[in-house]
Design a protein around this motif. Structure first.
Motif, PDB file in Angstrom:
ATOM      1  N   GLY A 170      13.408 -29.478 -17.440  1.00 38.08           N
ATOM      2  CA  GLY A 170      12.344 -29.097 -15.727  1.00 38.08           C
ATOM      3  C   GLY A 170      12.790 -31.178 -15.133  1.00 38.08           C
ATOM      4  O   GLY A 170      12.531 -31.708 -14.291  1.00 38.08           O
ATOM      5  N   ASN A 171      12.964 -31.904 -16.252  1.00 33.49           N
ATOM      6  CA  ASN A 171      13.754 -33.438 -15.418  1.00 33.49           C
ATOM      7  C   ASN A 171      14.884 -33.753 -16.088  1.00 33.49           C
ATOM      8  O   ASN A 171      15.303 -33.393 -16.960  1.00 33.49           O
ATOM      9  CB  ASN A 171      11.796 -34.199 -15.461  1.00 33.49           C
ATOM     10  N   ARG A 172      15.452 -34.879 -15.903  1.00 25.64           N
ATOM     11  CA  ARG A 172      16.576 -35.986 -16.207  1.00 25.64           C
ATOM     12  C   ARG A 172      16.319 -36.284 -17.286  1.00 25.64           C
ATOM     13  O   ARG A 172      14.828 -37.166 -17.828  1.00 25.64           O
ATOM     14  CB  ARG A 172      16.915 -36.367 -15.244  1.00 25.64           C
ATOM     15  N   THR A 173      16.752 -36.355 -19.288  1.00 24.87           N
ATOM     16  CA  THR A 173      16.494 -36.776 -19.869  1.00 24.87           C
ATOM     17  C   THR A 173      17.988 -36.929 -20.352  1.00 24.87           C
ATOM     18  O   THR A 173      18.910 -36.824 -19.507  1.00 24.87           O
ATOM     19  CB  THR A 173      16.066 -35.943 -20.655  1.00 24.87           C
ATOM     20  N   ASP A 174      17.715 -37.814 -21.612  1.00 27.76           N
ATOM     21  CA  ASP A 174      18.662 -38.648 -22.186  1.00 27.76           C
ATOM     22  C   ASP A 174      19.389 -37.303 -23.516  1.00 27.76           C
ATOM     23  O   ASP A 174      18.411 -36.183 -23.750  1.00 27.76           O
ATOM     24  CB  ASP A 174      18.665 -39.790 -23.180  1.00 27.76           C
ATOM     25  N   HIS A 175      20.892 -37.228 -23.068  1.00 26.44           N
ATOM     26  CA  HIS A 175      21.480 -36.098 -24.104  1.00 26.44           C
ATOM     27  C   HIS A 175      22.040 -36.363 -24.673  1.00 26.44           C
ATOM     28  O   HIS A 175      23.165 -37.556 -23.840  1.00 26.44           O
ATOM     29  CB  HIS A 175      22.059 -34.774 -22.910  1.00 26.44           C
ATOM     30  N   VAL A 231      38.503 -32.191 -28.441  1.00 29.03           N
ATOM     31  CA  VAL A 231      37.903 -32.248 -29.736  1.00 29.03           C
ATOM     32  C   VAL A 231      36.611 -31.454 -28.294  1.00 29.03           C
ATOM     33  O   VAL A 231      35.819 -32.336 -27.468  1.00 29.03           O
ATOM     34  CB  VAL A 231      36.723 -32.090 -30.506  1.00 29.03           C
ATOM     35  N   ILE A 232      36.110 -29.790 -28.825  1.00 23.29           N
ATOM     36  CA  ILE A 232      34.688 -29.996 -27.918  1.00 23.29           C
ATOM     37  C   ILE A 232      33.379 -30.537 -28.143  1.00 23.29           C
ATOM     38  O   ILE A 232      33.051 -30.255 -29.573  1.00 23.29           O
ATOM     39  CB  ILE A 232      34.697 -28.489 -27.544  1.00 23.29           C
ATOM     40  N   ILE A 233      32.571 -31.241 -28.296  1.00 22.34           N
ATOM     41  CA  ILE A 233      31.350 -31.090 -28.101  1.00 22.34           C
ATOM     42  C   ILE A 233      30.140 -31.099 -28.128  1.00 22.34           C
ATOM     43  O   ILE A 233      30.058 -30.692 -26.409  1.00 22.34           O
ATOM     44  CB  ILE A 233      31.801 -33.701 -27.977  1.00 22.34           C
ATOM     45  N   THR A 234      29.413 -31.522 -27.862  1.00 24.26           N
ATOM     46  CA  THR A 234      27.756 -30.581 -27.806  1.00 24.26           C
ATOM     47  C   THR A 234      26.902 -31.365 -27.279  1.00 24.26           C
ATOM     48  O   THR A 234      26.845 -32.313 -27.940  1.00 24.26           O
ATOM     49  CB  THR A 234      27.398 -29.290 -28.295  1.00 24.26           C
ATOM     50  N   LEU A 235      26.437 -31.153 -25.767  1.00 27.37           N
ATOM     51  CA  LEU A 235      25.137 -32.197 -25.351  1.00 27.37           C
ATOM     52  C   LEU A 235      24.161 -31.929 -25.784  1.00 27.37           C
ATOM     53  O   LEU A 235      23.804 -30.541 -25.619  1.00 27.37           O
ATOM     54  CB  LEU A 235      25.615 -33.120 -24.245  1.00 27.37           C
ATOM     55  N   ALA A 236      23.142 -32.707 -26.806  1.00 24.66           N
ATOM     56  CA  ALA A 236      21.427 -32.126 -26.517  1.00 24.66           C
ATOM     57  C   ALA A 236      20.435 -32.650 -25.914  1.00 24.66           C
ATOM     58  O   ALA A 236      20.859 -34.636 -26.628  1.00 24.66           O
ATOM     59  CB  ALA A 236      20.644 -31.933 -28.429  1.00 24.66           C
ATOM     60  N   CYS A 237      18.975 -32.193 -25.198  1.00 23.32           N
ATOM     61  CA  CYS A 237      18.188 -33.196 -24.581  1.00 23.32           C
ATOM     62  C   CYS A 237      17.688 -33.579 -25.718  1.00 23.32           C
ATOM     63  O   CYS A 237      17.383 -32.589 -27.380  1.00 23.32           O
ATOM     64  CB  CYS A 237      17.866 -31.582 -24.122  1.00 23.32           C
ATOM     65  N   SER A 238      17.447 -34.312 -26.013  1.00 22.59           N
ATOM     66  CA  SER A 238      16.425 -36.066 -26.717  1.00 22.59           C
ATOM     67  C   SER A 238      15.361 -34.910 -27.223  1.00 22.59           C
ATOM     68  O   SER A 238      14.101 -36.049 -27.782  1.00 22.59           O
ATOM     69  CB  SER A 238      16.464 -37.008 -26.578  1.00 22.59           C
ATOM     70  N   VAL A 239      14.569 -34.809 -25.860  1.00 17.42           N
ATOM     71  CA  VAL A 239      12.939 -34.206 -25.955  1.00 17.42           C
ATOM     72  C   VAL A 239      12.947 -32.987 -26.963  1.00 17.42           C
ATOM     73  O   VAL A 239      12.416 -32.898 -27.525  1.00 17.42           O
ATOM     74  CB  VAL A 239      12.645 -34.305 -24.253  1.00 17.42           C
ATOM     75  N   CYS A 240      13.581 -31.651 -25.931  1.00 13.37           N
ATOM     76  CA  CYS A 240      13.131 -30.325 -26.587  1.00 13.37           C
ATOM     77  C   CYS A 240      14.473 -30.013 -27.387  1.00 13.37           C
ATOM     78  O   CYS A 240      14.629 -28.852 -27.771  1.00 13.37           O
ATOM     79  CB  CYS A 240      13.157 -29.640 -25.708  1.00 13.37           C
ATOM     80  N   LYS A 241      15.393 -30.881 -27.543  1.00 16.08           N
ATOM     81  CA  LYS A 241      16.530 -30.643 -28.378  1.00 16.08           C
ATOM     82  C   LYS A 241      17.345 -29.366 -27.828  1.00 16.08           C
ATOM     83  O   LYS A 241      17.703 -28.493 -28.979  1.00 16.08           O
ATOM     84  CB  LYS A 241      16.300 -30.113 -29.700  1.00 16.08           C
ATOM     85  N   ASN A 242      17.399 -28.477 -26.948  1.00 15.87           N
ATOM     86  CA  ASN A 242      18.433 -27.598 -26.709  1.00 15.87           C
ATOM     87  C   ASN A 242      19.489 -28.501 -26.029  1.00 15.87           C
ATOM     88  O   ASN A 242      19.603 -29.275 -25.519  1.00 15.87           O
ATOM     89  CB  ASN A 242      17.506 -27.246 -25.268  1.00 15.87           C
ATOM     90  N   ARG A 243      20.369 -27.822 -26.713  1.00 16.51           N
ATOM     91  CA  ARG A 243      21.479 -27.591 -26.481  1.00 16.51           C
ATOM     92  C   ARG A 243      22.516 -27.251 -25.423  1.00 16.51           C
ATOM     93  O   ARG A 243      22.291 -25.624 -24.341  1.00 16.51           O
ATOM     94  CB  ARG A 243      22.487 -27.152 -27.383  1.00 16.51           C
ATOM     95  N   ASN A 244      22.718 -28.510 -23.893  1.00 15.10           N
ATOM     96  CA  ASN A 244      22.857 -27.256 -22.582  1.00 15.10           C
ATOM     97  C   ASN A 244      24.039 -27.753 -22.381  1.00 15.10           C
ATOM     98  O   ASN A 244      24.639 -27.346 -20.974  1.00 15.10           O
ATOM     99  CB  ASN A 244      21.544 -28.446 -21.603  1.00 15.10           C
TER     100      ASN A 244
END
Length: 50
Positions: free
Chosen positions: A41-46, A5-18
């Motif tokens: 612009g930095n490393r965050t939890d996704h 299955v394909i999963i998507t990871l989203a940034c926990s700060v800006c909620k952008n799916r990267n």
């Protein structure tokens, strides 16, 4: 061969799916990784989203 299955990871700060990954369907739990977010612009939890 196990189903994937394909999963998507989203940034926990800006909620952008990267990031997009595939993984086995039988795995339990949500995936959470520290990845670089181009909007923040930095490393965050996704975290895994739908």
């Amino acid at each position: 061969m196990a189903e994937r299955v394909i999963i998507t990871l989203a940034c926990s700060v800006c909620k952008n799916r990267n990031y997009y990954f595939d993984r086995g369907k039988k795995q339990e739990g949500k995936l959470a990784l520290k990845k670089f977010c181009k909007n923040c612009g930095n490393r965050t939890d996704h975290k895994e989203t739908k």
